[in-house]
Design a protein around this motif. Sequence first.
Motif, PDB file in Angstrom:
ATOM      1  N   PRO A   1      64.097  42.803 -50.864  1.00 34.84           N
ATOM      2  CA  PRO A   1      64.109  41.960 -49.659  1.00 34.84           C
ATOM      3  C   PRO A   1      64.606  40.563 -50.023  1.00 34.84           C
ATOM      4  N   LEU A   2      65.460  40.007 -49.197  1.00 33.77           N
ATOM      5  CA  LEU A   2      66.054  38.697 -49.503  1.00 33.77           C
ATOM      6  C   LEU A   2      65.237  37.583 -48.854  1.00 33.77           C
ATOM      7  N   ARG A   3      65.470  36.366 -49.327  1.00 32.59           N
ATOM      8  CA  ARG A   3      64.770  35.208 -48.795  1.00 32.59           C
ATOM      9  C   ARG A   3      65.775  34.137 -48.403  1.00 32.59           C
ATOM     10  N   LEU A   4      65.324  33.225 -47.545  1.00 35.40           N
ATOM     11  CA  LEU A   4      66.144  32.049 -47.203  1.00 35.40           C
ATOM     12  C   LEU A   4      65.503  30.827 -47.845  1.00 35.40           C
ATOM     13  N   THR A   5      66.335  29.926 -48.340  1.00 39.96           N
ATOM     14  CA  THR A   5      65.772  28.684 -48.898  1.00 39.96           C
ATOM     15  C   THR A   5      65.094  27.920 -47.765  1.00 39.96           C
ATOM     16  N   ARG A   6      64.007  27.220 -48.096  1.00 40.22           N
ATOM     17  CA  ARG A   6      63.316  26.444 -47.070  1.00 40.22           C
ATOM     18  C   ARG A   6      64.196  25.270 -46.656  1.00 40.22           C
ATOM     19  N   ARG A   7      64.824  24.649 -47.654  1.00 40.32           N
ATOM     20  CA  ARG A   7      65.639  23.476 -47.292  1.00 40.32           C
ATOM     21  C   ARG A   7      67.069  23.869 -46.931  1.00 40.32           C
ATOM     22  N   LEU A   8      67.690  23.015 -46.175  1.00 37.86           N
ATOM     23  CA  LEU A   8      69.065  23.273 -45.759  1.00 37.86           C
ATOM     24  C   LEU A   8      70.009  22.912 -46.898  1.00 37.86           C
ATOM     25  N   ILE A   9      70.974  23.789 -47.144  1.00 36.52           N
ATOM     26  CA  ILE A   9      71.998  23.516 -48.147  1.00 36.52           C
ATOM     27  C   ILE A   9      73.334  23.571 -47.426  1.00 36.52           C
ATOM     28  N   ALA A  10      74.070  22.473 -47.456  1.00 36.76           N
ATOM     29  CA  ALA A  10      75.325  22.362 -46.691  1.00 36.76           C
ATOM     30  C   ALA A  10      75.086  22.762 -45.235  1.00 36.76           C
ATOM     31  N   GLY A  11      73.959  22.315 -44.689  1.00 39.82           N
ATOM     32  CA  GLY A  11      73.702  22.499 -43.264  1.00 39.82           C
ATOM     33  C   GLY A  11      73.020  23.798 -42.857  1.00 39.82           C
ATOM     34  N   ARG A  12      72.825  24.708 -43.816  1.00 39.92           N
ATOM     35  CA  ARG A  12      72.210  25.991 -43.460  1.00 39.92           C
ATOM     36  C   ARG A  12      71.217  26.398 -44.529  1.00 39.92           C
ATOM     37  N   ARG A  13      70.257  27.249 -44.127  1.00 40.71           N
ATOM     38  CA  ARG A  13      69.370  27.833 -45.124  1.00 40.71           C
ATOM     39  C   ARG A  13      70.163  28.898 -45.869  1.00 40.71           C
ATOM     40  N   ALA A  14      69.972  28.935 -47.192  1.00 41.34           N
ATOM     41  CA  ALA A  14      70.804  29.818 -48.009  1.00 41.34           C
ATOM     42  C   ALA A  14      70.065  31.105 -48.362  1.00 41.34           C
ATOM     43  N   THR A  15      70.770  32.231 -48.302  1.00 42.64           N
ATOM     44  CA  THR A  15      70.202  33.541 -48.641  1.00 42.64           C
ATOM     45  C   THR A  15      70.230  33.759 -50.147  1.00 42.64           C
ATOM     46  N   TYR A  16      69.146  34.287 -50.676  1.00 42.52           N
ATOM     47  CA  TYR A  16      69.140  34.655 -52.106  1.00 42.52           C
ATOM     48  C   TYR A  16      68.127  35.771 -52.339  1.00 42.52           C
ATOM     49  N   CYS A  17      68.247  36.415 -53.498  1.00 43.59           N
ATOM     50  CA  CYS A  17      67.289  37.450 -53.880  1.00 43.59           C
ATOM     51  C   CYS A  17      66.294  36.867 -54.878  1.00 43.59           C
ATOM     52  N   PRO A  18      65.012  36.810 -54.510  1.00 43.67           N
ATOM     53  CA  PRO A  18      64.026  36.196 -55.415  1.00 43.67           C
ATOM     54  C   PRO A  18      63.846  36.999 -56.707  1.00 43.67           C
ATOM     55  N   ALA A  19      64.198  38.298 -56.692  1.00 45.17           N
ATOM     56  CA  ALA A  19      64.036  39.104 -57.900  1.00 45.17           C
ATOM     57  C   ALA A  19      65.234  38.990 -58.839  1.00 45.17           C
ATOM     58  N   CYS A  20      66.449  38.911 -58.285  1.00 49.01           N
ATOM     59  CA  CYS A  20      67.661  38.933 -59.120  1.00 49.01           C
ATOM     60  C   CYS A  20      68.174  37.540 -59.460  1.00 49.01           C
TER      61      CYS A  20
END
Length: 259
Positions: free
Chosen positions: A238-257
Motif C-alpha cells: 500500500p502506498l502513502r502520500l507525504t504529509r507536506r506538499l512537495i512542488a505543490g502536491r502531496r507526493a506518492t511513495y512506498c513506505p516499504a521500498c
Amino acid sequence: MPELPEIEVSRLVLAPGLEGDTLLSCRVLPPGFYRNPSARELKRRAGRAIRRLSRRGKYLVIEMEGSPPLILHLGMSGRILLDGHGSHERFEIRTARHRVSICDPRRFGRVLSRLPKLGIEPIDPGFSARTLGNILRGRKAPVKALLMDQRLVAGLGNIYATEALFEAGIRPGRAGGRLSSKEIARLALSCARVLRRAIRLGGSTLVDEAFLDPLGRPGRAGGAVAVYGRAIGRCGHPLRLTRRLIAGRRATYCPACQR
Ligand SMILES: [Zn+2]
C-alpha cells in the motif's frame, strides 16, 4: 502534464512532415487569450522554411530558416494536433502541407521565441551520478522538488520524478543534500531509465492527464507506472502520500521500498 517523454514523442511524430516545409502563418485562435509573442513578432516566421524540430526539456523547438525559433510549451493539459481539429484549440500553425494546432483546455501552455534557462536532462550523455551529486549538494529542499526544478534538471515532472524516486528506493521528502553517494548513483540511473522507457512506450496516457500524440494515439507508458497515481504499488505494498506538499502536491511513495 506532458513531460519530456510526451514532448519527445510529439516531436518524433511531427518532424518528418514539418522539417523542410514552409511556415505560412501562425496565430492565436479566438477567443484569443494565450501567452504568446505579439502578432507582429509571430509574423516574422511567415514564408520561412522550417529547418528542424528539436526539443529541450519540456519545450518543443521549431527551428526556422532566417528567423527566431517558434517554441511551444504545453503547460498542464496541452497537446499538439497534426492535421486535425480538436476542442479547446488555442494556437494554430499553417504550413504549405500541414496544419498544426495546440489544444489546451486549461490554457497554461505558451508560445515563446526564446528558451528559458534550463538544467541538464537526465537522458543527456553528460548526465551522471557526479552531475546529479553536484546539483543536490548542500540543498535542504526535498529531493523531489529539486528533480522537478527545470533550472536544475530539465524534463522531469510529477509522474517521472515520482517513478524515478521509487525505482531508486528514495523517499520524495528527503533533503536533496542528505542523499548518500550510492543513492545518488541509483537516482541518476533511474531518472534516465524512466524517461527512456516512457519515450519507447509512446508517452504516458493516464486517466486524469490524457496525453495523445499529434495523430491522436495514446501512449503505453501509463500502464508501466509503478507508483504514480496508484493506491497499491507495483511492488504490492500500500502506498502513502507525504504529509507536506512537495512542488505543490502531496507526493506518492512506498513506505516499504523507499527509505
Ligand atoms: Zn513497495
